[in-house]
Scaffold this active site. Structure first.
Site, PDB file in Angstrom:
ATOM      1  N   GLY A 239      31.117   7.589  10.002  1.00  0.00           N
ATOM      2  CA  GLY A 239      31.203   6.125   9.839  1.00  0.00           C
ATOM      3  C   GLY A 239      30.071   5.377  10.514  1.00  0.00           C
ATOM      4  N   GLY A 240      29.340   6.046  11.413  1.00  0.00           N
ATOM      5  CA  GLY A 240      28.149   5.452  12.020  1.00  0.00           C
ATOM      6  C   GLY A 240      28.418   4.234  12.876  1.00  0.00           C
TER       7      GLY A 240
ATOM      8  N   CYS B 153      28.396   1.111  11.962  1.00  0.00           N
ATOM      9  CA  CYS B 153      29.243   0.132  11.268  1.00  0.00           C
ATOM     10  C   CYS B 153      30.718   0.332  11.602  1.00  0.00           C
TER      11      CYS B 153
ATOM     12  N   LYS C 149      35.010  -6.970  13.663  1.00  0.00           N
ATOM     13  CA  LYS C 149      35.855  -7.790  12.783  1.00  0.00           C
ATOM     14  C   LYS C 149      37.329  -7.690  13.172  1.00  0.00           C
TER      15      LYS C 149
ATOM     16  N   GLY D  47      20.450 -13.778  23.665  1.00  0.00           N
ATOM     17  CA  GLY D  47      20.225 -13.577  22.229  1.00  0.00           C
ATOM     18  C   GLY D  47      21.285 -14.300  21.419  1.00  0.00           C
TER      19      GLY D  47
ATOM     20  N   GLY E  30      21.522 -14.361  18.178  1.00  0.00           N
ATOM     21  CA  GLY E  30      21.479 -13.848  16.806  1.00  0.00           C
ATOM     22  C   GLY E  30      22.889 -13.534  16.337  1.00  0.00           C
ATOM     23  N   VAL E  31      22.979 -12.645  15.348  1.00  0.00           N
ATOM     24  CA  VAL E  31      24.279 -12.367  14.735  1.00  0.00           C
ATOM     25  C   VAL E  31      25.253 -11.763  15.752  1.00  0.00           C
TER      26      VAL E  31
ATOM     27  N   HIS F 109      42.375 -24.741  -8.599  1.00  0.00           N
ATOM     28  CA  HIS F 109      42.553 -25.846  -7.659  1.00  0.00           C
ATOM     29  C   HIS F 109      43.868 -25.660  -6.922  1.00  0.00           C
TER      30      HIS F 109
HETATM   31  P1  FAD Z   1      24.362   3.828  11.168  1.00  0.00           P
HETATM   32  O1  FAD Z   1      25.611   3.157  10.777  1.00  0.00           O
HETATM   33  O2  FAD Z   1      23.760   3.464  12.478  1.00  0.00           O
HETATM   34  O3  FAD Z   1      24.649   5.392  11.134  1.00  0.00           O
HETATM   35  C1  FAD Z   1      23.697   6.315  11.530  1.00  0.00           C
HETATM   36  C2  FAD Z   1      24.383   7.601  11.912  1.00  0.00           C
HETATM   37  O4  FAD Z   1      23.393   8.616  12.083  1.00  0.00           O
HETATM   38  C3  FAD Z   1      25.131   7.534  13.245  1.00  0.00           C
HETATM   39  O5  FAD Z   1      26.461   7.942  13.059  1.00  0.00           O
HETATM   40  C4  FAD Z   1      24.375   8.491  14.174  1.00  0.00           C
HETATM   41  O6  FAD Z   1      25.229   9.179  15.074  1.00  0.00           O
HETATM   42  C5  FAD Z   1      23.760   9.452  13.166  1.00  0.00           C
HETATM   43  N1  FAD Z   1      22.531  10.105  13.653  1.00  0.00           N
HETATM   44  C6  FAD Z   1      21.428   9.522  14.185  1.00  0.00           C
HETATM   45  N2  FAD Z   1      20.475  10.432  14.433  1.00  0.00           N
HETATM   46  C7  FAD Z   1      20.993  11.635  14.059  1.00  0.00           C
HETATM   47  C8  FAD Z   1      20.484  12.956  14.048  1.00  0.00           C
HETATM   48  N3  FAD Z   1      19.247  13.247  14.460  1.00  0.00           N
HETATM   49  N4  FAD Z   1      21.300  13.953  13.622  1.00  0.00           N
HETATM   50  C9  FAD Z   1      22.547  13.701  13.192  1.00  0.00           C
HETATM   51  N5  FAD Z   1      23.074  12.448  13.149  1.00  0.00           N
HETATM   52  C10 FAD Z   1      22.301  11.442  13.564  1.00  0.00           C
HETATM   53  N6  FAD Z   1      26.501  -5.082   9.265  1.00  0.00           N
HETATM   54  C11 FAD Z   1      27.158  -5.716   8.276  1.00  0.00           C
HETATM   55  O7  FAD Z   1      26.764  -5.598   7.111  1.00  0.00           O
HETATM   56  N7  FAD Z   1      28.253  -6.495   8.540  1.00  0.00           N
HETATM   57  C12 FAD Z   1      28.729  -6.660   9.787  1.00  0.00           C
HETATM   58  O8  FAD Z   1      29.725  -7.361   9.982  1.00  0.00           O
HETATM   59  C13 FAD Z   1      28.061  -6.010  10.856  1.00  0.00           C
HETATM   60  N8  FAD Z   1      28.491  -6.143  12.124  1.00  0.00           N
HETATM   61  C14 FAD Z   1      27.842  -5.472  13.128  1.00  0.00           C
HETATM   62  C15 FAD Z   1      28.293  -5.639  14.442  1.00  0.00           C
HETATM   63  C16 FAD Z   1      27.651  -4.987  15.479  1.00  0.00           C
HETATM   64  C17 FAD Z   1      28.152  -5.163  16.904  1.00  0.00           C
HETATM   65  C18 FAD Z   1      26.557  -4.117  15.195  1.00  0.00           C
HETATM   66  C19 FAD Z   1      25.873  -3.356  16.307  1.00  0.00           C
HETATM   67  C20 FAD Z   1      26.094  -3.956  13.907  1.00  0.00           C
HETATM   68  C21 FAD Z   1      26.728  -4.649  12.864  1.00  0.00           C
HETATM   69  N9  FAD Z   1      26.291  -4.543  11.549  1.00  0.00           N
HETATM   70  C22 FAD Z   1      26.926  -5.215  10.538  1.00  0.00           C
HETATM   71  C23 FAD Z   1      25.127  -3.720  11.200  1.00  0.00           C
HETATM   72  C24 FAD Z   1      25.595  -2.366  10.629  1.00  0.00           C
HETATM   73  O9  FAD Z   1      26.422  -1.720  11.557  1.00  0.00           O
HETATM   74  C25 FAD Z   1      24.384  -1.504  10.315  1.00  0.00           C
HETATM   75  O10 FAD Z   1      23.486  -2.217   9.488  1.00  0.00           O
HETATM   76  C26 FAD Z   1      24.816  -0.241   9.587  1.00  0.00           C
HETATM   77  O11 FAD Z   1      25.715   0.522  10.369  1.00  0.00           O
HETATM   78  C27 FAD Z   1      23.602   0.627   9.249  1.00  0.00           C
HETATM   79  O12 FAD Z   1      24.026   1.760   8.567  1.00  0.00           O
HETATM   80  P2  FAD Z   1      23.174   3.105   8.579  1.00  0.00           P
HETATM   81  O13 FAD Z   1      23.891   4.027   7.658  1.00  0.00           O
HETATM   82  O14 FAD Z   1      21.762   2.784   8.316  1.00  0.00           O
HETATM   83  O15 FAD Z   1      23.213   3.648  10.088  1.00  0.00           O
HETATM   84  P1  NAD Z   2      19.212 -10.467  15.731  1.00  0.00           P
HETATM   85  O1  NAD Z   2      17.839 -10.131  15.341  1.00  0.00           O
HETATM   86  O2  NAD Z   2      20.156 -10.992  14.729  1.00  0.00           O
HETATM   87  O3  NAD Z   2      19.185 -11.557  16.901  1.00  0.00           O
HETATM   88  C1  NAD Z   2      18.504 -11.374  18.095  1.00  0.00           C
HETATM   89  C2  NAD Z   2      18.345 -12.737  18.721  1.00  0.00           C
HETATM   90  O4  NAD Z   2      17.841 -12.563  20.026  1.00  0.00           O
HETATM   91  C3  NAD Z   2      17.357 -13.631  17.958  1.00  0.00           C
HETATM   92  O5  NAD Z   2      17.943 -14.881  17.752  1.00  0.00           O
HETATM   93  C4  NAD Z   2      16.157 -13.695  18.889  1.00  0.00           C
HETATM   94  O6  NAD Z   2      15.444 -14.913  18.794  1.00  0.00           O
HETATM   95  C5  NAD Z   2      16.836 -13.542  20.247  1.00  0.00           C
HETATM   96  N1  NAD Z   2      15.970 -13.041  21.300  1.00  0.00           N
HETATM   97  C6  NAD Z   2      15.030 -12.062  21.213  1.00  0.00           C
HETATM   98  N2  NAD Z   2      14.429 -11.896  22.417  1.00  0.00           N
HETATM   99  C7  NAD Z   2      15.022 -12.769  23.273  1.00  0.00           C
HETATM  100  C8  NAD Z   2      14.856 -13.082  24.642  1.00  0.00           C
HETATM  101  N3  NAD Z   2      13.940 -12.446  25.374  1.00  0.00           N
HETATM  102  N4  NAD Z   2      15.627 -14.029  25.199  1.00  0.00           N
HETATM  103  C9  NAD Z   2      16.563 -14.673  24.454  1.00  0.00           C
HETATM  104  N5  NAD Z   2      16.757 -14.429  23.142  1.00  0.00           N
HETATM  105  C10 NAD Z   2      16.008 -13.488  22.565  1.00  0.00           C
HETATM  106  O7  NAD Z   2      19.774  -9.148  16.464  1.00  0.00           O
HETATM  107  P2  NAD Z   2      21.232  -8.800  16.946  1.00  0.00           P
HETATM  108  O8  NAD Z   2      22.083 -10.014  17.055  1.00  0.00           O
HETATM  109  O9  NAD Z   2      21.057  -7.914  18.121  1.00  0.00           O
HETATM  110  O10 NAD Z   2      21.755  -7.940  15.730  1.00  0.00           O
HETATM  111  C11 NAD Z   2      21.049  -6.753  15.323  1.00  0.00           C
HETATM  112  C12 NAD Z   2      21.252  -6.489  13.862  1.00  0.00           C
HETATM  113  O11 NAD Z   2      22.592  -6.141  13.600  1.00  0.00           O
HETATM  114  C13 NAD Z   2      20.915  -7.695  13.031  1.00  0.00           C
HETATM  115  O12 NAD Z   2      19.710  -7.415  12.338  1.00  0.00           O
HETATM  116  C14 NAD Z   2      22.035  -7.864  12.087  1.00  0.00           C
HETATM  117  O13 NAD Z   2      21.587  -7.757  10.763  1.00  0.00           O
HETATM  118  C15 NAD Z   2      23.012  -6.729  12.384  1.00  0.00           C
HETATM  119  N6  NAD Z   2      24.343  -7.323  12.557  1.00  0.00           N
HETATM  120  C16 NAD Z   2      24.943  -7.883  11.470  1.00  0.00           C
HETATM  121  C17 NAD Z   2      26.164  -8.490  11.595  1.00  0.00           C
HETATM  122  C18 NAD Z   2      26.802  -9.108  10.394  1.00  0.00           C
HETATM  123  O14 NAD Z   2      26.340  -8.854   9.296  1.00  0.00           O
HETATM  124  N7  NAD Z   2      27.844  -9.901  10.542  1.00  0.00           N
HETATM  125  C19 NAD Z   2      26.794  -8.562  12.826  1.00  0.00           C
HETATM  126  C20 NAD Z   2      26.146  -8.018  13.915  1.00  0.00           C
HETATM  127  C21 NAD Z   2      24.927  -7.391  13.766  1.00  0.00           C
END
Ligand code: FAD
Ligand code: NAD
Length: 437
Positions: free
Chosen positions: A38-39, A41, A50, A170, A172-173, A422
């Site tokens: 599941g990585g 995500c 969520k 930060g 960001g998201v 509606h």
């Molecule tokens: P990952 O999900 O990171 O999976 C990579 C996998 O590869 C991992 O399980 C890791 O263990 C494995 N791996 C790495 N290196 C190796 C290796 N050498 N050998 C074997 N296995 C390995 N995105 C959204 O769209 N909606 C959201 O609401 C959202 N919320 C998020 C909230 C948070 C707090 C975070 C941190 C991220 C969020 N994201 C969200 C971003 C989302 O999680 C990632 O974009 C997504 O998981 C990327 O998928 P991926 O398959 O590229 O990699």
């Molecule tokens: P982000 O790139 O969304 O935000 C990072 C923020 O940190 C930016 O606003 C940037 O200006 C700020 N920042 C950078 N350096 C700083 C500093 N020195 N001091 C203060 N602020 C600073 O990155 P994130 O929030 O860490 O999320 C990482 C990735 O995970 C995103 O690219 C996002 O796509 C993904 N993610 C997605 C969701 C979702 O889809 N709901 C939720 C969480 C994470």
């Protein structure tokens, strides 16, 4: 040497969905994963956040229950219980991923490249004509003194007790989602964002609206704040619009982006990286080694779960509109966007019109007690949707209507021609489009 048709490294949303597709068609697929299925995500990202967002919504709803005619006599928030529920949701979905991958062979361990088309996991070597790298990303660190005293999103999703105050570096998201969650749990939250506005990739008007809403909920948001150091006593020193300021809290979370995780041996195998450390790919997601692809966070193009899955389809030769990827922020209220922002349209010199509709004028929004919302759409001079930006309840679901229309390359007017039930929040999207034509 064990041979397969396809090796997928990483079982996140990019890797497992892609592997399952090929395995379902009868291909011999090996999936290598060193951690849980599941990585990020499922285990440290989308799903656990969520689940906590939902606990936050319930807490906020109970706190406001009286306005809806429901009197609740004294309630308290049980954080360990919310964490337990989050863990149950994750565990149940992990089983689902195992089922999806039932036709693939799962190899537990760390994949290391030993050649362009060979990898090693432990003592075993594997080869395939096609390898898909889907190894994701990890939290980026902040290059300032004392960064080691702060925690990251992995830590915060695993903790079992709440701090009484939290500084989030930060806006960001990740920063804004955790700010919204922990504020609803009663934690005093301060966000320090480097840019002049939170959520830099979002439309500025929408980001500002969210900032104002979150401020009203009691979150302190400081923009144009450059963090310079963090002390062991958890005081964060920064320059705010050039002036030195300090903020203190029980916990500091750094959420300033994520760094791609590249498998060991990749460079030696000829897989080139971008200057930012992501794996370089072409439009088919193929790396500099023919037959080796990189999808999802590891290529740094768009760090979203659904983007990883869509890129996986492209790596398998399917057509996908990778230029139309909706994204959402699950705050209270939510924000969502697809396509270009107003600023991007202006920078590109495009002729465009803006249409807006507020939730305040929508029957369903008022009935729900969610009047705080705006839909903003941008249409081109030939009547096509260029972008849709929403701040308000269920924005993440609402934006999908615009994303579908854009993917189908239909005229914006088609969205208004479709009769909307509606009263629904969807009427606001149709109203905004109508105002832009
Ligand atoms: P990952 O999900 O990171 O999976 C990579 C996998 O590869 C991992 O399980 C890791 O263990 C494995 N791996 C790495 N290196 C190796 C290796 N050498 N050998 C074997 N296995 C390995 N995105 C959204 O769209 N909606 C959201 O609401 C959202 N919320 C998020 C909230 C948070 C707090 C975070 C941190 C991220 C969020 N994201 C969200 C971003 C989302 O999680 C990632 O974009 C997504 O998981 C990327 O998928 P991926 O398959 O590229 O990699
Ligand atoms: P982000 O790139 O969304 O935000 C990072 C923020 O940190 C930016 O606003 C940037 O200006 C700020 N920042 C950078 N350096 C700083 C500093 N020195 N001091 C203060 N602020 C600073 O990155 P994130 O929030 O860490 O999320 C990482 C990735 O995970 C995103 O690219 C996002 O796509 C993904 N993610 C997605 C969701 C979702 O889809 N709901 C939720 C969480 C994470």
């Amino acid at each position: 040497m064990i041979e397969a048709d396809l090796i997928v490294i990483g079982a996140g949303p990019g890797g497992y969905a892609t592997a399952a597709r090929v395995a379902a068609d009868g291909g011999k697929v090996i999936v290598v994963e060193r951690d849980y299925l599941g990585g990020t995500c499922l285990n440290r990202g989308c799903i656990p956040t969520k689940a906590l967002c939902r606990s936050a919504e319930v807490a906020a709803t109970v706190a406001e229950a009286e306005a809806f005619g429901i009197e609740v006599e004294g309630f308290s928030f049980n954080y360990p219980k919310a964490v337990e529920r989050k863990n149950e949701v994750v565990a149940s979905l992990r089983e689902g991923v195992a089922t999806v991958l039932s036709k693939a062979e799962i190899v537990k361990g760390d994949a290391v490249f030993t050649g362009p088309h060979t990898i090693k996991v432990g003592d075993e070597e594997y080869c395939a004509p096609k390898i898909i790298i889907a190894t994701g990303s990890r939290p980026a660190s902040l290059p300032v003194p004392g960064a080691e005293y702060a925690v990251n999103s992995d830590f915060i999703l695993d903790m079992t007790a709440l701090p009484s105050s939290l500084i989030i570096v930060g806006g960001g998201v990740i920063g804004m989602e955790f700010a919204s969650i922990f504020n609803a749990f009663g934690v005093k939250v301060t966000v320090l964002e480097y840019c002049p506005e939170i959520l830099p990739p979002f439309d500025e008007e929408i980001a500002k609206r969210l900032r104002m809403s979150l401020k009203k909920r009691g979150i302190e948001i400081v923009t144009s704040a450059q963090v310079t150091s963090i002390s062991s006593g958890l005081t964060v020193e920064c320059a705010v619009k050039g002036k030195p300021k300090a903020f203190s809290a029980d916990m500091v979370l750094i959420a300033v982006g994520r760094t791609p995780v590249v498998p060991q041996g990749a460079a030696e195998a000829g897989i080139e990286l971008t200057p930012r450390g992501a794996i370089k790919v072409d439009g088919n997601m193929e790396t500099t080694v023919p037959g080796v692809y990189a999808i999802g966070d590891v290529n740094g193009i768009c760090m979203l779960a659904h983007a990883a899955e869509a890129q996986g389809k492209v790596a398998l030769g399917e057509k996908q509109r990778l230029d139309i990827i909706p994204s959402a922020v699950f705050t209270m209220p939510e924000c969502a966007m697809v396509g270009l922002t107003e600023k991007q349209c202006a920078e590109r010199g495009l002729a465009f019109k803006i249409g807006k509709a507020t939730f305040r004028a929508n029957g369903k929004a008022l009935a729900m007690g969610e009047p705080d919302g705006l839909v903003k759409v941008i249409t081109s001079d030939n009547g096509k949707l260029l972008g849709c930006h929403i701040c308000g309840a269920h924005a993440a679901d609402l934006v999908q209507e615009a994303a579908t229309l854009m993917t189908a390359d239909m005229p914006a007017s088609a969205l208004c021609d479709a009769v909307h039930s509606h009263p629904t929040l969807g009427e606001t999207v149709a109203a905004a489009v109508a105002a832009s034509l």
